[in-house]
Enzyme design. Structure first.
Site, PDB file in Angstrom:
ATOM      1  N   ARG A 135       0.860  -1.177   0.000  1.00 61.55           N
ATOM      2  CA  ARG A 135       0.000   0.000   0.000  1.00 61.55           C
ATOM      3  C   ARG A 135       0.899   1.231   0.000  1.00 61.55           C
ATOM      4  O   ARG A 135       2.106   1.116   0.060  1.00 61.55           O
ATOM      5  CB  ARG A 135      -0.949  -0.015   1.201  1.00 61.55           C
ATOM      6  CG  ARG A 135      -0.238  -0.158   2.511  1.00 61.55           C
ATOM      7  CD  ARG A 135      -1.199  -0.218   3.690  1.00 61.55           C
ATOM      8  NE  ARG A 135      -0.471  -0.592   4.886  1.00 61.55           N
ATOM      9  CZ  ARG A 135      -0.990  -0.723   6.092  1.00 61.55           C
ATOM     10  NH1 ARG A 135      -2.270  -0.514   6.274  1.00 61.55           N
ATOM     11  NH2 ARG A 135      -0.261  -1.060   7.122  1.00 61.55           N
ATOM     12  N   ASN A 173      -4.743   7.173   5.010  1.00 59.17           N
ATOM     13  CA  ASN A 173      -4.332   6.418   6.193  1.00 59.17           C
ATOM     14  C   ASN A 173      -2.838   6.612   6.431  1.00 59.17           C
ATOM     15  O   ASN A 173      -2.025   6.284   5.566  1.00 59.17           O
ATOM     16  CB  ASN A 173      -4.604   4.921   5.969  1.00 59.17           C
ATOM     17  CG  ASN A 173      -4.430   4.100   7.225  1.00 59.17           C
ATOM     18  OD1 ASN A 173      -5.321   4.069   8.062  1.00 59.17           O
ATOM     19  ND2 ASN A 173      -3.290   3.457   7.366  1.00 59.17           N
ATOM     20  N   GLU A 174      -2.514   7.210   7.566  1.00 57.27           N
ATOM     21  CA  GLU A 174      -1.117   7.365   7.980  1.00 57.27           C
ATOM     22  C   GLU A 174      -0.230   7.905   6.861  1.00 57.27           C
ATOM     23  O   GLU A 174       0.618   7.182   6.313  1.00 57.27           O
ATOM     24  CB  GLU A 174      -0.568   6.038   8.519  1.00 57.27           C
ATOM     25  CG  GLU A 174      -1.266   5.578   9.779  1.00 57.27           C
ATOM     26  CD  GLU A 174      -0.613   4.374  10.435  1.00 57.27           C
ATOM     27  OE1 GLU A 174       0.161   3.672   9.772  1.00 57.27           O
ATOM     28  OE2 GLU A 174      -0.900   4.125  11.628  1.00 57.27           O
ATOM     29  N   GLU A 323      -6.698   4.125  16.006  1.00 51.48           N
ATOM     30  CA  GLU A 323      -6.301   2.707  15.991  1.00 51.48           C
ATOM     31  C   GLU A 323      -5.476   2.426  17.239  1.00 51.48           C
ATOM     32  O   GLU A 323      -4.662   3.258  17.646  1.00 51.48           O
ATOM     33  CB  GLU A 323      -5.407   2.387  14.786  1.00 51.48           C
ATOM     34  CG  GLU A 323      -6.081   2.516  13.454  1.00 51.48           C
ATOM     35  CD  GLU A 323      -5.134   2.160  12.296  1.00 51.48           C
ATOM     36  OE1 GLU A 323      -4.042   1.607  12.547  1.00 51.48           O
ATOM     37  OE2 GLU A 323      -5.496   2.464  11.156  1.00 51.48           O
ATOM     38  N   TRP A 331       4.324  -6.347  13.626  1.00 52.71           N
ATOM     39  CA  TRP A 331       5.428  -5.714  12.888  1.00 52.71           C
ATOM     40  C   TRP A 331       6.658  -5.429  13.724  1.00 52.71           C
ATOM     41  O   TRP A 331       7.538  -4.707  13.317  1.00 52.71           O
ATOM     42  CB  TRP A 331       4.940  -4.433  12.200  1.00 52.71           C
ATOM     43  CG  TRP A 331       3.988  -3.595  13.016  1.00 52.71           C
ATOM     44  CD1 TRP A 331       2.634  -3.566  12.897  1.00 52.71           C
ATOM     45  CD2 TRP A 331       4.305  -2.664  14.063  1.00 52.71           C
ATOM     46  NE1 TRP A 331       2.074  -2.681  13.799  1.00 52.71           N
ATOM     47  CE2 TRP A 331       3.077  -2.112  14.526  1.00 52.71           C
ATOM     48  CE3 TRP A 331       5.489  -2.234  14.671  1.00 52.71           C
ATOM     49  CZ2 TRP A 331       3.012  -1.166  15.561  1.00 52.71           C
ATOM     50  CZ3 TRP A 331       5.429  -1.297  15.695  1.00 52.71           C
ATOM     51  CH2 TRP A 331       4.191  -0.772  16.120  1.00 52.71           C
ATOM     52  N   GLU A 371      -1.122  -9.133   7.102  1.00 56.19           N
ATOM     53  CA  GLU A 371      -1.172  -8.923   8.558  1.00 56.19           C
ATOM     54  C   GLU A 371      -1.899 -10.049   9.299  1.00 56.19           C
ATOM     55  O   GLU A 371      -2.627  -9.814  10.264  1.00 56.19           O
ATOM     56  CB  GLU A 371      -1.831  -7.572   8.835  1.00 56.19           C
ATOM     57  CG  GLU A 371      -0.986  -6.424   8.290  1.00 56.19           C
ATOM     58  CD  GLU A 371      -1.673  -5.081   8.377  1.00 56.19           C
ATOM     59  OE1 GLU A 371      -2.722  -4.928   7.716  1.00 56.19           O
ATOM     60  OE2 GLU A 371      -1.192  -4.204   9.089  1.00 56.19           O
ATOM     61  N   HIS A 374      -1.598 -10.323  13.233  1.00 60.54           N
ATOM     62  CA  HIS A 374      -1.887  -9.175  14.104  1.00 60.54           C
ATOM     63  C   HIS A 374      -2.998  -9.507  15.098  1.00 60.54           C
ATOM     64  O   HIS A 374      -3.900 -10.291  14.813  1.00 60.54           O
ATOM     65  CB  HIS A 374      -2.304  -7.982  13.230  1.00 60.54           C
ATOM     66  CG  HIS A 374      -2.162  -6.653  13.909  1.00 60.54           C
ATOM     67  ND1 HIS A 374      -3.050  -6.204  14.857  1.00 60.54           N
ATOM     68  CD2 HIS A 374      -1.228  -5.686  13.782  1.00 60.54           C
ATOM     69  CE1 HIS A 374      -2.673  -5.008  15.276  1.00 60.54           C
ATOM     70  NE2 HIS A 374      -1.569  -4.658  14.636  1.00 60.54           N
TER      71      HIS A 374
HETATM   72  C1  GAL Z   1      -1.322   0.844  11.235  1.00 62.07           C
HETATM   73  C2  GAL Z   1      -2.154   0.877   9.972  1.00 62.07           C
HETATM   74  C3  GAL Z   1      -3.175  -0.235   9.966  1.00 62.07           C
HETATM   75  C4  GAL Z   1      -2.543  -1.541  10.332  1.00 62.07           C
HETATM   76  C5  GAL Z   1      -1.867  -1.396  11.672  1.00 62.07           C
HETATM   77  C6  GAL Z   1      -1.233  -2.659  12.188  1.00 62.07           C
HETATM   78  O1  GAL Z   1      -0.149   1.572  11.115  1.00 62.07           O
HETATM   79  O2  GAL Z   1      -2.811   2.116   9.861  1.00 62.07           O
HETATM   80  O3  GAL Z   1      -3.754  -0.306   8.677  1.00 62.07           O
HETATM   81  O4  GAL Z   1      -1.613  -1.893   9.366  1.00 62.07           O
HETATM   82  O5  GAL Z   1      -0.872  -0.425  11.580  1.00 62.07           O
HETATM   83  O6  GAL Z   1      -0.628  -2.449  13.443  1.00 62.07           O
END
Ligand code: GAL
Length: 699
Positions: A135, A173-174, A323, A331, A371, A374
């Site tokens: 992305r 997003n971010e 979030e 990660w 992911e 997660h």
């Molecule tokens: C954020 C992101 C999310 C997801 C998340 C996982 O940085 O906005 O889409 O990837 O991390 O921790």
């Protein structure tokens, strides 16, 4: 545990409870405290949605954020939009009393778009093109990408801008990745032209006679991100920030034109991330929000709390945690889970710092995708994971506490100044690789927060008159306007404390021709004679290092082993009323017995310069001194160590959120009896277990 909560948890776990309301409901105003989850209905058959929403409702989740990566589903081919499924998802959530925040999907362009418009791909710094498959592969400055993402945002706004269940918008997003292609470079050169007007001006302000950097044509100016001319480096970051702002505006314009003003617009930022100036980008938003991840380890209430305060400072009002991790991420090197109870403590910690929403990423893992490992609230089988009950407890608690917290916000007597220009400038030339400007900020923040129990973090350009004490730990780059703001603050009776490396540079990242603190040296009546990067800590002594301890039946004076690490600034006084507070001990000869901190009274106010990077004990004493001279009292009074208190104030009284971050239970005696919002009754003492939370009200 109360009976309502017990029922909710039982319902959630057994999946047999039929309390969920699946009839059409008419929305009222969203709750004052929002519990949310990132939900990706596009990844699941519509037949599954109600089961998920039912579980969410039972956990007290009142908001889903949807859509931010679903472009390929929203626009399956060029110009052919399909938003019926999203409409159905919003309606289905509404049937469960759940509001929606829609994310515009521009962080994840579809494959057809990349294939058809390859010019929208970003170019990496080494010249390679990014590609589809992850992305954020787009070029934020590319006009075609802007046209396409605006078109998508406009379709969404037209469809959902009046939907009563849609309460807000998240743009993209971010924001993070930028592009280094030639067209972007040309835009940067145009930006420079608009800022500097003439090349003579730019050449003079960047001192380009150094190393033959002189430019005779705008198109000669390169992009540098690490080791370029400091004026060029700072300009590039300002261009990056302005370009994110215009990238965002490109979408907010069409959303505002097609939606009701009650729907807020935000974007999810990233705490201490410094890839752009967040003050620049925030100014067009209604709400600041951020993604609050611990990653590896446990919650650090200070560094994390300061990130909340930083985010609250972008618009100087309550914010959202858009979030946060349901236990763990995927990660880090070791993706450990937060302890049992810590997720709940972390949520209340956020609310205490001024968040009005806490939203988990994510509800359920996509079965495939990057992911898979997660943390989530339900497993791949669609039933709750162990953490679900803790989040359901939060849902019940948010519902209980919302009336008391509605309309309240954080009010601080103390502000810490923070600037991206300064952080960038220090990071480009740390001079001591261990010198981290964020750690320096947190070294001041920690004792100031402990002792005053509330701290704002704001830009040096805002009005400071509301504060009794303003602390600027590393304001390395100071514009003339910011300097005037600080001088006016002191002259009007404010107490200003400057930390290391203050005002070494002007707004072009050029060395000031006055010694540090540049334009503030005259009001300080003192200056920095020389700075020294340190290999080892060196001693300091003076006002904040003297101690006393009882020995037998006598109290004897002691000297603590106070030190300055990483950095030392040799100060001098230039005015008879500037006093020395602290001196360096024996070290490199130059610093021996020389002033390390100086202060001067200015009318009812004062200005202080601290040239030492103090050890935590000495910093705590310094913070106490700063608060004493500024007449700042702790908001709730003395509390046991490790008990954090977060005061929020509103027209009807004060609410104090307390969290125990100790490894053992703690008993707290309150200065006055208060209402216990979560457990009922009036309390004067309470005992909190590890990660225990109490919400107390004076109303
Ligand atoms: C954020 C992101 C999310 C997801 C998340 C996982 O940085 O906005 O889409 O990837 O991390 O921790």
């Amino acid at each position: 545990m109360n009976s309502r909560l017990a029922t909710l948890i039982l319902c959630a776990v057994s999946l047999t409870c039929s309390t969920a309301n699946t009839q059409a409901v008419t929305p009222s105003a969203p709750p004052a405290l929002v519990l949310g989850a990132a939900w990706y209905p596009e990844q699941w058959p519509e037949s599954r949605w109600d089961a998920d929403l039912d579980l969410m409702q039972k956990a007290g989740i009142t908001m889903v954020r949807v859509g931010e990566f679903a472009w390929s589903r929203m626009e399956p081919s060029d110009g052919h939009y399909d938003l019926d499924w999203l409409d159905n998802a919003v309606t289905a959530a509404g049937r469960h009393g759940i509001y929606t925040v829609i994310g515009t999907p521009s962080a994840a362009p579809p494959a057809w778009l990349t294939q058809k418009y390859p010019e929208t791909l970003r170019t990496l710094e080494d010249g390679r093109k990014d590609q589809h498959g992850n992305r954020q592969q787009f070029n934020w400055a590319n006009p075609k990408y802007r046209q396409l993402s605006r078109g998508m945002a406009e379709q969404l706004a037209k469809r959902f801008g009046h939907n009563p269940w849609v309460i807000g918008w998240q743009i993209d997003n971010e924001y993070a990745n930028v592009s280094f292609d030639d067209a972007t470079k040309a835009q940067f050169q145009d930006w420079l032209k608009a800022r500097y007007s003439t090349l003579d001006n730019l050449n003079a302000r960047w001192t380009t006679s150094y190393w033959s950097e002189t430019y005779s044509n705008w198109n000669q100016v390169p992009i540098e991100t690490k080791y370029g001319n400091p004026g060029l480096l700072l300009s590039w970051m300002r261009f990056v920030s302005d370009t994110w702002r215009s990238y965002q505006k490109n979408q907010t314009e069409v959303i505002r034109a097609n939606s009701e003003p009650r729907q807020f617009i935000t974007t999810n930022m990233m705490g201490w991330f410094d890839g752009y100036d967040h003050y620049t980008v925030s100014q067009d938003l209604d709400l600041a929000s951020w993604d609050d991840y611990v990653g590896q380890g446990q919650l650090d209430p200070y560094r994390n709390g300061a990130a909340h305060d930083l985010t609250r400072g972008f618009l100087r009002k309550n914010f959202w945690v858009m979030e946060t991790q349901p236990g763990f991420v995927n990660w880090q090197k070791i993706n450990n889970s937060l302890d049992k109870g810590e997720v709940r403590a972390m949520a209340w910690h956020a609310i205490g710092h001024g968040a009005d929403a806490v939203s988990y990423w994510q509800w359920r893992s996509a079965l495939n995708g990057q992911e898979q490992y997660h943390g989530t609230l339900v497993g791949p089988d669609g039933t709750p994971v162990p953490l679900y009950t803790e989040v359901a407890q939060l849902g019940a608690e948010f519902a209980k506490a919302a009336p008391a917290l509605a309309g309240t916000s954080v009010k601080s007597d103390v502000a810490i100044l923070h600037s991206y220009d300064s952080r960038w400038a220090i990071n480009w030339q740390r001079h001591n690789t261990n010198y981290d400007p964020v750690s320096e900020i947190v070294s001041y923040y920690k004792p100031l927060r402990d002792l005053s129990q509330s701290v704002d973090i704001v830009s040096p350009s805002v009005s400071l008159t509301q504060y009794k004490l303003v602390v600027a730990p590393g304001l390395n780059v100071l514009s003339d306007a910011e300097a005037k703001n600080l001088i006016a603050y002191v002259e009007q009776g404010g107490n200003l404390v400057l930390g290391q490396r203050t005002a070494m540079k002007d707004a072009d990242n050029t060395l000031q021709t006055q010694r540090q603190p540049g334009p503030l040296a005259s009001i300080l009546g003192g200056r920095v004679e020389q700075y020294y990067a340190l290999t080892d800590p060196i001693p300091v002594y003076g006002a904040w290092t003297e101690g006393s301890k009882p020995t037998g039946n006598k109290t004897v004076a002691t000297k603590t082993a106070a030190t300055s690490s990483d950095w030392a600034e040799l100060l001098s006084t230039q005015s008879p009323d500037t006093k020395v507070l602290l001196r360096f001990g024996k070290s490199n000869g130059w610093l021996d017995d020389q002033p390390a901190a100086i202060t001067r009274k200015v009318g009812k106010g004062s200005i202080t310069y601290i040239g030492a990077y103090l050890d935590p004990t000495t910093m705590t004493k310094a913070a106490k001194w700063m608060l004493d001279i500024s007449h700042v009292q702790p908001k709730l009074g003395k509390l046991p160590e490790g008990i954090d208190v977060y005061p929020r104030e509103g027209p009807n009284g004060k609410v104090y959120i307390l969290v125990n971050f100790n490894k053992s239970p703690q008993t707290i005696t309150l200065p006055t009896p208060m209402q216990d919002i979560l457990n009922g009754g009036t309390k004067t003492t309470l005992t909190l277990p590890t990660y225990g939370v109490s919400v107390l009200s004076t109303q």
